[in-house]
Design an enzyme around this catalytic site. Structure first.
Site, mmCIF file in Angstrom:
data_model
loop_
_atom_site.group_PDB
_atom_site.id
_atom_site.type_symbol
_atom_site.label_atom_id
_atom_site.label_comp_id
_atom_site.label_asym_id
_atom_site.label_seq_id
_atom_site.Cartn_x
_atom_site.Cartn_y
_atom_site.Cartn_z
ATOM 1 C CE LYS A 1 18.996 2.274 -2.372
ATOM 2 N NZ LYS A 1 17.994 2.782 -1.992
ATOM 3 C CG HIS B 1 22.371 5.603 0.127
ATOM 4 N ND1 HIS B 1 22.489 5.472 -1.356
ATOM 5 C CD2 HIS B 1 20.956 6.336 0.091
ATOM 6 C CE1 HIS B 1 21.803 5.155 -1.956
ATOM 7 N NE2 HIS B 1 20.797 5.835 -1.463
ATOM 8 C CD GLN C 1 20.382 14.851 -0.403
ATOM 9 O OE1 GLN C 1 20.934 14.549 -1.820
ATOM 10 N NE2 GLN C 1 19.528 14.489 0.483
ATOM 11 C CE1 TYR D 1 27.364 22.766 8.631
ATOM 12 C CE2 TYR D 1 27.843 22.987 10.797
ATOM 13 C CZ TYR D 1 27.155 23.079 10.348
ATOM 14 O OH TYR D 1 25.870 21.747 10.126
ATOM 15 N NE ARG E 1 14.465 17.802 17.020
ATOM 16 C CZ ARG E 1 14.987 18.625 16.859
ATOM 17 N NH1 ARG E 1 16.424 17.860 15.658
ATOM 18 N NH2 ARG E 1 15.330 20.265 15.816
HETATM 19 N N1 LIG Z 1 12.105 5.523 -7.835
HETATM 20 C C1 LIG Z 1 13.457 6.277 -7.435
HETATM 21 O O1 LIG Z 1 13.663 6.964 -6.157
HETATM 22 C C2 LIG Z 1 14.423 4.733 -6.923
HETATM 23 C C3 LIG Z 1 14.247 3.754 -7.582
HETATM 24 N N2 LIG Z 1 16.019 2.901 -7.436
HETATM 25 C C4 LIG Z 1 15.716 1.481 -7.968
HETATM 26 O O2 LIG Z 1 15.795 1.976 -8.964
HETATM 27 C C5 LIG Z 1 15.154 0.699 -10.038
HETATM 28 C C6 LIG Z 1 13.291 1.760 -11.064
HETATM 29 O O3 LIG Z 1 12.883 2.191 -10.313
HETATM 30 P P1 LIG Z 1 11.637 3.019 -9.937
HETATM 31 O O4 LIG Z 1 11.710 3.544 -11.113
HETATM 32 O O5 LIG Z 1 11.342 3.697 -9.313
HETATM 33 O O6 LIG Z 1 10.560 1.565 -10.594
HETATM 34 P P2 LIG Z 1 9.191 1.163 -11.051
HETATM 35 O O7 LIG Z 1 8.448 0.883 -10.129
HETATM 36 O O8 LIG Z 1 8.494 2.567 -11.911
HETATM 37 O O9 LIG Z 1 9.518 0.881 -12.343
HETATM 38 C C7 LIG Z 1 9.891 0.954 -13.381
HETATM 39 C C8 LIG Z 1 9.558 0.366 -15.205
HETATM 40 O O10 LIG Z 1 9.794 -1.640 -14.687
HETATM 41 C C9 LIG Z 1 8.295 -1.745 -14.642
HETATM 42 N N3 LIG Z 1 8.058 -3.129 -13.904
HETATM 43 C C10 LIG Z 1 7.567 -2.230 -13.191
HETATM 44 N N4 LIG Z 1 6.821 -3.597 -12.019
HETATM 45 C C11 LIG Z 1 7.348 -4.187 -12.992
HETATM 46 C C12 LIG Z 1 7.177 -5.717 -13.038
HETATM 47 N N5 LIG Z 1 6.483 -5.733 -11.854
HETATM 48 N N6 LIG Z 1 7.554 -6.804 -13.768
HETATM 49 C C13 LIG Z 1 8.179 -6.280 -14.720
HETATM 50 N N7 LIG Z 1 8.394 -4.670 -14.974
HETATM 51 C C14 LIG Z 1 8.072 -3.772 -14.272
HETATM 52 C C15 LIG Z 1 7.787 -0.723 -15.351
HETATM 53 O O11 LIG Z 1 7.633 -1.016 -17.387
HETATM 54 P P3 LIG Z 1 6.697 -1.307 -18.387
HETATM 55 O O12 LIG Z 1 5.467 -1.330 -17.367
HETATM 56 O O13 LIG Z 1 6.526 -0.449 -18.869
HETATM 57 O O14 LIG Z 1 7.557 -2.491 -18.065
HETATM 58 C C16 LIG Z 1 7.957 0.775 -15.046
HETATM 59 O O15 LIG Z 1 7.658 1.508 -15.533
HETATM 60 C C17 LIG Z 1 14.481 0.134 -8.888
HETATM 61 O O16 LIG Z 1 15.538 -1.351 -8.849
HETATM 62 C C18 LIG Z 1 14.160 0.677 -8.149
HETATM 63 O O17 LIG Z 1 14.602 -0.366 -6.949
HETATM 64 C C19 LIG Z 1 16.408 3.486 -6.471
HETATM 65 C C20 LIG Z 1 16.873 4.112 -5.825
HETATM 66 C C21 LIG Z 1 15.788 6.062 -5.693
HETATM 67 O O1 LIG Z 2 18.541 5.135 -2.562
HETATM 68 C C1 LIG Z 2 17.516 6.202 -2.334
HETATM 69 O O2 LIG Z 2 17.593 7.505 -2.178
HETATM 70 C C2 LIG Z 2 16.529 7.895 -2.142
HETATM 71 C C3 LIG Z 2 16.964 9.533 -1.184
HETATM 72 O O3 LIG Z 2 17.665 9.829 -2.493
HETATM 73 P P1 LIG Z 2 18.180 11.899 -2.379
HETATM 74 O O4 LIG Z 2 19.388 12.017 -3.280
HETATM 75 O O5 LIG Z 2 16.920 12.240 -2.546
HETATM 76 O O6 LIG Z 2 18.282 11.690 -0.979
HETATM 77 C C4 LIG Z 2 15.101 7.903 -0.802
HETATM 78 O O7 LIG Z 2 14.165 8.526 -0.650
HETATM 79 C C5 LIG Z 2 14.542 6.458 -1.253
HETATM 80 O O8 LIG Z 2 13.753 5.604 -0.299
HETATM 81 C C6 LIG Z 2 16.443 5.263 -1.550
HETATM 82 O O9 LIG Z 2 15.723 4.151 -2.507
#
Ligand SMILES: NC(=O)C1=CN([C@@H]2O[C@H](COP(=O)(O)OP(=O)(O)OC[C@H]3O[C@@H](n4cnc5c(N)ncnc54)[C@H](OP(=O)(O)O)[C@@H]3O)[C@@H](O)[C@H]2O)C=CC1
Ligand SMILES: O=C1O[C@H](COP(=O)(O)O)[C@@H](O)[C@H](O)[C@H]1O
Length: 595
Positions: A252, A344, A481, A487, A572
């Site tokens: 997502k 979610h 969680q 319960y 809260r």
């Molecule tokens: N982090 C989290 O907890 C969660 C993330 N997500 C989703 O998962 C996906 C990945 O998240 P996350 O790992 O946090 O993302 P990041 O921002 O860490 O990006 C992942 C990788 O993508 C590359 N990147 C980042 N920005 C750009 C850009 N503008 N253009 C091209 N490449 C880019 C970078 O690698 P490099 O520069 O080496 O190419 C980076 O390490 C997203 O779609 C996020 O919404 C969903 C739920 C939770």
């Molecule tokens: O998808 C997401 O979930 C996390 C929370 O996930 P959890 O498994 O740690 O409860 C949330 O922090 C984040 O903002 C959202 O993109």
């Protein structure tokens, strides 16, 4: 969906008359969605009916089925075949279509984490893959590839990944050894997300590791959404499997409203069939969310109560005790409604409220989820309260406000908290408020489902409860969680000669009941994607239905520039949430001394 027992053959070959390599109307690299289900018995196989049509197959000279491709991938597939890459397929026997060998000896799974240098990959994906390896859940032949723009050697990737791997508390035996073995199966390729050439290089490396086996490929798109399509296009054209399945896990956000989500889906479908797309909602992989259907459908005592007749309201609550912490850049474009509620919490609601599915098959469950989502009333602005956290000092420590995050635009009105009242207009749930509440930087971290039952009619013990009858109603709590638990609040007599009533919890606390550590949601979901089990992934019509409930209110909030109610970091949340609940005669169950 056609299902087969242990047979790996279906009759009526689409290639039975072919004498040369040829293409029909093609779809990308999907041979079939043959899979073996862990959950429904070891001998259960299913085959997506589309793979049993003549429209999307590649026929080899001997009449066997080689691959299935989209028109857009035709060039790439032809090239691969010209390069002499003939898939290791079983020779055709009589009129049967050989399905690729699922024998572990002859097939391999390559998992490519696209965006391997990122936060999610490090925090969740690699640790989940290791946990699966440790548990012996990955196939004998598997390889993990990291792909991102950052320059890294294999060794550097291993070093990065090793810092985030842990063994379960209850399983530490040979942990270091297992980690080393796992890391030896991890490799890295640096490339741009929009470069077919770089994905071709990846393809070459994958082939080396696949060593002529049937290759099954899973791409996990762990990258920002603006580069999803480029990465899918390049992976499909240059790095899809020619003789096994190719699946793509998409993280997502799936768009930010109905239109952008539909545009994303149609762009993905240029390169992928729907059944190759695994839209992940990691809440569906959480143990207690999985347990929701078990609780409801395998216990006689709950299902008869599961309707407006006995349930007064349902509450879906999510809270985090930290703010955006570096993810403000992403978050500000989405806000809490898109980040948590539309996916979610709504997914949990759909599982909670759906009718009994015909079976536990993915399509049967997803059909019921779509039905209930489509029976829901579009959310109105009146039924929403939004909030945003502000800076707060406690015990000499100052906690930053949302707009203090440097990645958040000044004056942003993006909600970090929201409460909403939703309704399902069907016969089971007519008039029952489904209240959602989600927020960041609150006083605790928690996700739970609360089911408040109606008052006991003509309760003989009314006078023992005083005037507050709400205090006496039963409540079922499914705590997702932390401290997973189910319960049920009941009334009982305090032991002794008098007649004093008490409220107690019949409590299934997982940590007390099971010594086994609960697997992370990503483990379950990754394993499902490898096995082709789609039950816990979101189908595109579910997504459309989910967006149509929230899109109008999201637009209105933005167009009218609704000012959020500010709440202190660690509190809260806004009091407005209580007024909203009170309007529907609801009291939030997570408030008060006894929860
Ligand atoms: N982090 C989290 O907890 C969660 C993330 N997500 C989703 O998962 C996906 C990945 O998240 P996350 O790992 O946090 O993302 P990041 O921002 O860490 O990006 C992942 C990788 O993508 C590359 N990147 C980042 N920005 C750009 C850009 N503008 N253009 C091209 N490449 C880019 C970078 O690698 P490099 O520069 O080496 O190419 C980076 O390490 C997203 O779609 C996020 O919404 C969903 C739920 C939770
Ligand atoms: O998808 C997401 O979930 C996390 C929370 O996930 P959890 O498994 O740690 O409860 C949330 O922090 C984040 O903002 C959202 O993109």
């Amino acid at each position: 969906m056609a299902t087969f027992s242990s047979s790996a053959h279906v009759s009526s070959s689409p290639c039975s008359n072919s004498s040369s390599v040829g293409f029909y109307q093609q779809k990308w690299m999907r041979v079939s969605s043959l899979h073996r289900s862990r959950r429904f018995g070891p001998k259960f196989f299913s085959l997506n009916s589309k793979s049993n049509t003549h429209s999307n197959v590649v026929c080899m000279q001997d009449g066997a089925v080689a691959a299935a491709v989209t028109p857009i991938a035709k060039e790439a597939t032809l090239k691969k075949l010209k390069d002499g890459l003939s898939p290791p397929i079983t020779p055709k026997e009589s009129n049967d279509v050989p399905i690729f060998d699922i024998n572990k000896e002859k097939s391999t799974v390559s998992i490519t984490v696209v965006g391997a240098s990122g936060d999610l990959a490090k925090k969740k994906i690699f640790p989940a893959l290791f946990a699966l390896y440790y548990e012996g859940c990955l196939p004998e032949h598997f390889t993990v590839f990291g792909y991102a723009r950052s320059k890294m050697t294999d060794e550097e990737l291993r070093n990065m990944v090793s810092k985030t791997l842990t063994c379960r508390i209850d399983k530490r035996e040979n942990c270091g050894e297992k980690m080393d073995q796992f890391l030896q199966r991890c490799f890295y390729h640096s490339g741009q997300y929009d470069s077919e050439e770089h994905f071709t290089e990846l393809d070459k490396k994958l082939k080396e590791h696949e060593a002529g086996r049937v290759s099954n490929r899973l791409f996990y798109l762990s990258i920002p959404p603006n580069i999803f399509i480029d990465a899918v296009r390049c992976a499909s054209l240059s790095a899809s499997s020619v003789n096994g399945w190719t699946r793509v896990i998409v993280e997502k956000p799936f768009g930010r409203d109905s239109d952008s989500s539909a545009a994303l889906t149609s762009a993905l479908k240029q390169y992928l069939e729907e059944d190759q797309i695994f839209r992940i909602d990691h809440y569906l992989g959480k143990e207690l969310v999985e347990n929701l259907s078990v609780l409801r459908f395998s216990n006689l005592i709950f299902e008869p109560l599961w309707s407006r007749q006995y349930i007064r309201n349902v509450q879906l609550i999510f809270s985090e005790d930290f703010g955006t912490e570096g993810r403000g850049g992403y978050f500000d474009n989405y806000g809490i409604i898109r980040d948590i509620m539309q996916n979610h919490l709504l997914q949990i609601l759909a599982l909670f409220a759906m009718e009994t599915p015909v079976s536990l098959d993915a399509e049967d469950i997803r059909n019921e989820k779509v039905k209930v989502l489509r029976s829901m009333r579009t959310l109105k602005l009146d039924d929403v309260v939004v909030g945003q956290y502000k800076s707060h000092t406690r015990g000499g420590v100052t906690y930053p406000g949302y707009i203090d995050d440097k990645t958040v635009p000044k004056g942003s009105l993006t909600p970090t908290f929201a409460a909403a009242a939703l309704f399902i207009d069907n016969s089971r749930w007519d008039g029952v408020p489904f209240l959602m509440k989600a927020g960041k930087a609150l006083h605790n971290r928690r996700a739970e489902i609360r089911v408040q039952f109606r008052h006991v009619p003509g309760n003989l013990y009314n006078r023992n409860f005083g005037t507050d009858l709400d205090q006496a109603t039963n409540e079922l709590v499914i705590r997702v969680q932390p401290d997973e638990a189910i319960y049920l609040k009941i009334n009982n007599k305090v032991p002794g000669l008098g007649m004093r009533l008490d409220r107690s919890n019949l409590n299934l606390l997982y940590a007390a009941r099971y010594s086994k550590e609960i697997p992370d949601a990503y483990e379950r979901l990754l394993l499902d994607a490898i096995e082709g089990e789609r039950r816990l992934f979101i189908r595109s019509d579910e997504l459309d239905a989910a967006w149509s409930l929230f899109t109008p209110v999201l637009k209105e909030l933005e167009e009218k520039r609704i000012i959020p109610e500010y709440y202190p970091y660690g509190s809260r949340g806004p009091v407005g949430a209580h007024y909203l609940a009170a309007r529907y005669n609801v009291r939030w169950g997570d408030v008060g001394a006894e929860q």
